[in-house]
Design a protein around this motif. Structure first.
Motif, short mmCIF file in Angstrom:
data_model
loop_
_atom_site.label_atom_id
_atom_site.label_comp_id
_atom_site.label_asym_id
_atom_site.label_seq_id
_atom_site.Cartn_x
_atom_site.Cartn_y
_atom_site.Cartn_z
N LEU A 82 32.35 8.18 -13.77
CA LEU A 82 32.76 7.25 -12.99
C LEU A 82 32.47 5.49 -13.61
O LEU A 82 33.47 4.79 -13.53
N ILE A 83 31.38 5.47 -14.03
CA ILE A 83 30.86 4.02 -14.11
C ILE A 83 31.66 3.42 -15.27
O ILE A 83 32.32 2.42 -15.35
N PHE A 84 31.70 4.26 -16.52
CA PHE A 84 32.51 3.67 -17.73
C PHE A 84 34.00 3.85 -17.57
O PHE A 84 34.50 2.63 -17.87
N ASN A 85 34.53 4.58 -16.61
CA ASN A 85 35.94 4.16 -16.39
C ASN A 85 36.16 3.08 -15.63
O ASN A 85 37.09 2.31 -16.18
N MET A 86 35.55 2.80 -14.53
CA MET A 86 35.77 1.63 -13.81
C MET A 86 35.54 0.56 -14.63
O MET A 86 35.98 -0.65 -14.15
N LEU A 87 34.29 0.56 -15.51
CA LEU A 87 33.70 -0.71 -16.22
C LEU A 87 35.13 -1.16 -17.06
O LEU A 87 35.47 -2.44 -17.24
N TRP A 88 35.49 -0.20 -17.89
CA TRP A 88 36.58 -0.72 -18.74
C TRP A 88 37.84 -1.13 -18.09
O TRP A 88 38.74 -1.70 -18.53
N LEU A 89 37.94 -0.25 -16.80
CA LEU A 89 39.34 -0.94 -16.09
C LEU A 89 39.26 -2.23 -15.66
O LEU A 89 40.06 -2.98 -15.91
N TRP A 90 37.87 -2.54 -15.22
CA TRP A 90 37.57 -4.00 -14.73
C TRP A 90 37.69 -4.84 -15.95
O TRP A 90 38.19 -6.08 -15.87
N TRP A 91 36.94 -4.82 -16.99
CA TRP A 91 36.90 -5.63 -18.15
C TRP A 91 38.16 -5.85 -18.81
O TRP A 91 38.67 -6.91 -19.07
N MET A 92 38.98 -5.03 -19.00
CA MET A 92 40.34 -5.04 -19.75
C MET A 92 41.46 -5.25 -18.87
O MET A 92 42.42 -6.02 -19.00
N GLY A 93 41.43 -4.43 -17.59
CA GLY A 93 42.53 -4.43 -16.83
C GLY A 93 42.71 -5.64 -15.82
O GLY A 93 43.79 -5.75 -15.60
N ARG A 94 41.78 -6.48 -15.68
CA ARG A 94 41.90 -7.53 -14.84
C ARG A 94 43.11 -8.70 -15.53
O ARG A 94 43.98 -9.19 -14.97
N MET A 95 42.94 -8.92 -16.91
CA MET A 95 43.54 -9.81 -17.60
C MET A 95 45.18 -9.08 -17.71
O MET A 95 46.01 -9.87 -17.86
N VAL A 96 45.26 -7.89 -17.91
CA VAL A 96 46.47 -7.16 -17.89
C VAL A 96 47.19 -7.21 -16.50
O VAL A 96 48.41 -7.51 -16.44
N GLU A 97 46.57 -6.97 -15.31
CA GLU A 97 47.28 -7.09 -14.10
C GLU A 97 47.50 -8.59 -13.84
O GLU A 97 48.59 -9.09 -13.29
N GLU A 98 46.62 -9.58 -14.37
CA GLU A 98 47.16 -11.01 -13.93
C GLU A 98 48.21 -11.50 -15.04
O GLU A 98 48.88 -12.35 -14.55
#
Length: 287
Positions: A82-98
């Motif tokens: 869970l932790i690694f999936n959510m961390l990668w989603l947050w680290w990289m995903g936030r710039m993608v969503e924005e």
């Protein structure tokens, strides 16, 4: 003093959580809540959840129980998973969503998860396969989108020099490919299917396809359900707009605002025309 520190930590955590882009915030919240419930209640709830919502790649089951192709992304087998999936989603995903907006981001995330699951179905129809859980395929699709949007962005790893995003993500995919059939109980095909689908959807977005149009009908379904309970028929007056006319105008405003914000993300505010700047100002006054 300790009460003040605890309050400050909670407020900081709350501000940090609420500052996340909305889709990422929702995905992380659902995953964490489900994992905590499974950890606290044990097999009493984890076994029913897994039996009902984990993805079964058997073609017949995948066809007759289609909800599993979505729900499996919100189940995780362990804390590190869970932790690694959510961390990668947050680290990289936030710039993608924005950069591309929440609707298009949702299509890429869930599209990658679905694409990975379908590739696993194709494999299972010949070789058989176990149940699949976890958001890894969807997250890898977002990582590919990040590398597509920001190819030279540095990825910092412990004890290693900065690695450009395109090389880091390519190396991750190559490792999954090399470990296919290794028997490590990791759904490598789901990862590869998610990466491939994420790449195709991101490329389609930058070729001009409006991926967000896939989300709007779903939004309308929920809006319709929510509004149907509250709406009451009233006598129609000639000096008032019909409710449907107001809703259509609001939809058009939202679409125009999305287009302007997307242009700002690509070219900056100075890249807007005078007409677009005026429209942005008018929309901001409405809100």
């Amino acid at each position: 003093m300790s009460v003040y520190q605890q309050d400050s930590f909670w407020n900081a955590f709350k501000r940090g959580f609420l500052s996340m882009p909305p889709v990422i915030r929702t995905i992380i919240a659902i995953n964490v809540v489900i994992f905590v419930l499974m950890a606290l209640l044990g097999s009493w709830i984890s076994e029913p959840l897994l039996s009902l919502f984990a993805f079964n790649p058997d073609p017949f089951t995948a066809l007759t129980q289609p909800w599993r192709i979505i729900t499996y992304m919100f189940l995780h087998g362990g804390g590190f998973h869970l932790i690694f999936n959510m961390l990668w989603l947050w680290w990289m995903g936030r710039m993608v969503e924005e950069s591309i907006g929440p609707r298009t981001f949702s299509v890429i995330f869930f599209g990658a998860g679905i694409g990975g699951a379908l590739l696993q179905v194709a494999y299972a129809s010949v070789f058989g396969a176990n149940f699949v859980i976890g958001a890894s395929g969807a997250v890898l699709g977002i990582m590919v989108a990040f590398a597509y949007l920001f190819p030279t962005a540095p990825i910092m790893l412990l004890f290693l020099p900065p690695i450009q995003a395109r090389f880091f993500v390519a190396g991750w995919i190559a490792l999954d490919f090399l470990l296919l059939g290794s028997g490590d109980n990791v759904a490598r095909l789901v990862h590869l299917g998610g990466a491939g689908t994420g790449f195709l959807l991101t490329k389609m977005h930058y070729q001009g396809y409006d991926l967000s149009s896939l989300v709007r009908p779903i939004e309308q379904i929920f809006k319709g359900k929510g509004g149907s309970k509250k709406k009451k028929k009233k006598p129609k007056r000639s000096d008032m707009y019909a409710v449907s006319d107001v809703e259509i105008m609001e939809e058009q405003d939202v679409d125009e605002l999305d287009e302007i914000l997307e242009k700002i993300s690509k070219k900056g505010y100075d890249g807007l025309t005078a007409e677009e700047k005026k429209k942005l100002f008018d929309l901001s006054k409405k809100n």
